[in-house]
Design a protein around this motif. Structure first.
Motif: not given
Lengths: 320, 244
Positions: A75, A84, A87, B82-84, B86-93
């Motif tokens: 990551r 998608s 957010p 809605e997949g958001s 998963a997006y947050m989980r893809s962040l380098p944090v």
């Protein structure tokens, strides 16, 4: 090679083999296209690289380091634009892009400078301080791209970045994709938009049912098809039989069109044949032009399996 | 340092995302409390002293439970579908930083409703509440447990099931949970169930610290909450870090 994927397999609990032995490698400075229609396994592959899914088998390495063993490192090394929407309702594009840059560990001043450059390059200035909840889907998509590009990783993965984006800004977006590669990142571009991919990628692979069915530069793939020209026949919708190509090349039906591969030296006879079909009423109209990556795609993936909506989108994009 | 920096940035992100809903959430929570405090006397015109105190201290508890176990799971479930998420989980944090940041923002949403609930209750019934200093850890613990359990629900269940279950929770919390009445009013079997669930303990620590002169603070209540809170957090964290 920066990204090396070997024998990657992903079998879901449902039994679906989304990736079935994929080998791919992408180098720094390269824009690599991953093409295939819905369900081909593109997003599954990307989600494994970023560590959202765990492969059933195979290896994923970035800079020779094992990404399956260390998804946290994956990551940090990859920036990602998901298919998608992001957010960000409640945030302005300025806030969203800068927050992402800082979350990726870049210094505040660098982030602001790069944000300003991207907003200019993508012509997003008029929406810079507007709440994302009020932005159109296309503008949001561009903001999502800027979020992935503001502090790019060694590998930048873009999943359908041009969806909903207007034709003018699509061009601006493609320039920025190229800049990312020129600045040294490897870019993995996932798309089903073949026409745009042809203009934008250095190399590409076509994915079908979890397999890479062909890989190379757009020119190599077209050469492999063995047809320099494409004859497109618009068939009478009432016709019960399709014309049979006399050129011994691929002839793929797509809706009420028939795409016929034609060698360069047969351009004259091809037009003659098409005219005779038109006179007989079997064909309403025809065009002869250079073969495109889309012809390769259609020939390899199978015209009948391509969903009409996707083909229309490709045609619309080529018209734009 | 990296985790702290991520935490700070993610709190900014999540509060900006929720800022549009914050006044609405506060309004709904205030209406909750108002509804309970002003509505019960309409149903039961003559209320004894204990009941009045139960209603006034139960309203903020209901408010916290309804945000944590209803509003939060629905919001998280939607983000998941809605997949958001998963997006947050893809962040380098660090995933922990994300989870703690999100919980922080939810806690901030809960607190105004709690305070308003207590104030409205005290004003309506003319109560002189001798609030204990323990009220701060009590409110934090109740809100945190409710949000952690709610988060765990949404993390584990499919979205549609989350929506259905949270609807059932609304009825269960309002009608069949000892928040505005004491557990001995319940049938024996439901009383037993409530000894295991965290809702009863939420009611006990809320009323035992807002009105300590009226209600005892059972020694085990904080422990029950702590167990549920840790359990909810671990389930959520496991779901957050899991690679399917």
């Amino acid at each position: 090679m920066l990204l090396e994927i070997e024998n990657l397999k992903k079998v879901f609990r449902s039994g679906v083999r989304a990736n079935d032995g994929i080998d791919l490698s992408i180098d720094s400075g390269e824009v690599f296209g991953l093409l295939g229609h819905n369900g081909a396994g593109k997003t599954t592959l990307v989600n494994q690289v970023i560590g959202l899914l765990k492969p059933t088998d195979g290896s994923i390495r970035i800079d020779r380091r094992d990404m399956i063993a260390d998804p946290g490192l994956a990551r940090r090394l990859c920036s990602f634009q998901a298919q998608s929407q992001v957010p960000i309702d409640g945030l302005t594009p300025r806030q969203a892009i800068e927050l992402l840059g800082q979350l990726r560990g870049a210094a505040g001043a660098d982030v602001r400078r790069r944000r300003a450059r991207l907003v200019d390059a993508l012509d997003l200035g008029e929406w810079l301080d507007v709440d994302a909840a009020r932005l159109s889907g296309g503008v949001k998509r561009l903001v999502a791209f800027a979020m992935a590009a503001v502090a790019p990783g060694r590998l930048v993965m873009l999943d359908e970045p041009t969806n909903d984006v207007d034709p003018i800004r699509r061009r601006l977006l493609w320039q920025q994709v190229r800049s990312l590669a020129d600045e040294g990142a490897a870019v993995l571009l996932v798309t089903h938009n073949v026409v745009e991919a042809e203009r934008s990628v250095d190399r590409l692979a076509i994915l079908d049912a979890g397999h890479v069915i062909t890989e190379g530069t757009p020119a190599e793939l077209k050469a492999r098809l063995g047809a320099e020209l494409r004859l497109e026949l618009v068939v009478d919708p009432r016709a019960t039989e399709l014309p049979v190509s006399p050129f011994g090349r691929s002839a793929v039906p797509v809706g009420n069109r028939l795409m016929v591969g034609v060698p360069m030296d047969a351009a004259g006879p091809a037009v003659g044949w098409a005219e005779s079909l038109q006179r007989a009423g079997a064909v309403e109209e025809f065009t002869l032009g250079p073969a495109t990556l889309e012809d390769v795609y259609v020939a390899m993936v199978g015209g009948l399996e391509v969903r009409p909506a996707e083909m229309e989108e490709s045609f619309d994009a080529s018209a734009a | 340092m990296q985790a702290l920096r991520s935490y700070r940035l993610l709190v900014t992100w999540q509060s900006l995302r929720k800022k549009a809903y914050l006044p609405l959430m506060m309004a709904v929570q205030t209406l909750f409390s108002l509804g309970i405090v002003l509505g019960y006397p309409l149903l039961f015109p003559t209320l004894d002293r204990t009941t009045i105190y139960l209603i006034a201290t139960g309203a903020p508890a209901i408010s916290m439970v309804s945000v944590g176990l209803v509003a939060l799971p629905q919001t998280v479930g939607e983000a998941k579908s809605e997949g958001s998420l998963a997006y947050m989980r893809s962040l380098p944090v660090p995933r922990l930083a994300y989870l703690v940041a999100d919980l922080t923002v939810w806690l901030a949403i809960v607190v105004p409703g709690v305070v308003l609930g207590v104030l409205v209750g005290a004003w309506r019934f003319g109560l002189d509440l001798q609030v204990s200093p323990l009220v701060i850890p009590a409110v934090v613990m109740v809100a945190l447990t409710a949000t952690c359990v709610g988060y765990a629900l949404a993390s584990v269940l499919p979205y549609m099931l989350t929506v259905i279950i949270t609807q059932a929770i609304v009825v269960f919390v309002f009608m069949f949970s000892p928040l505005t009445f004491l557990p001995d009013k319940l049938p024996a079997w439901l009383e037993t169930i409530h000894r295991l669930l965290p809702i009863q303990a939420m009611g006990e620590v809320t009323r035992g610290t807002i009105a300590p002169n009226e209600f005892p603070l059972p020694p085990g209540a904080f422990l029950t909450l702590a167990v549920w809170c840790v359990l909810g957090f671990l389930v959520t964290y496991a779901a957050m870090t899991r690679r399917a």
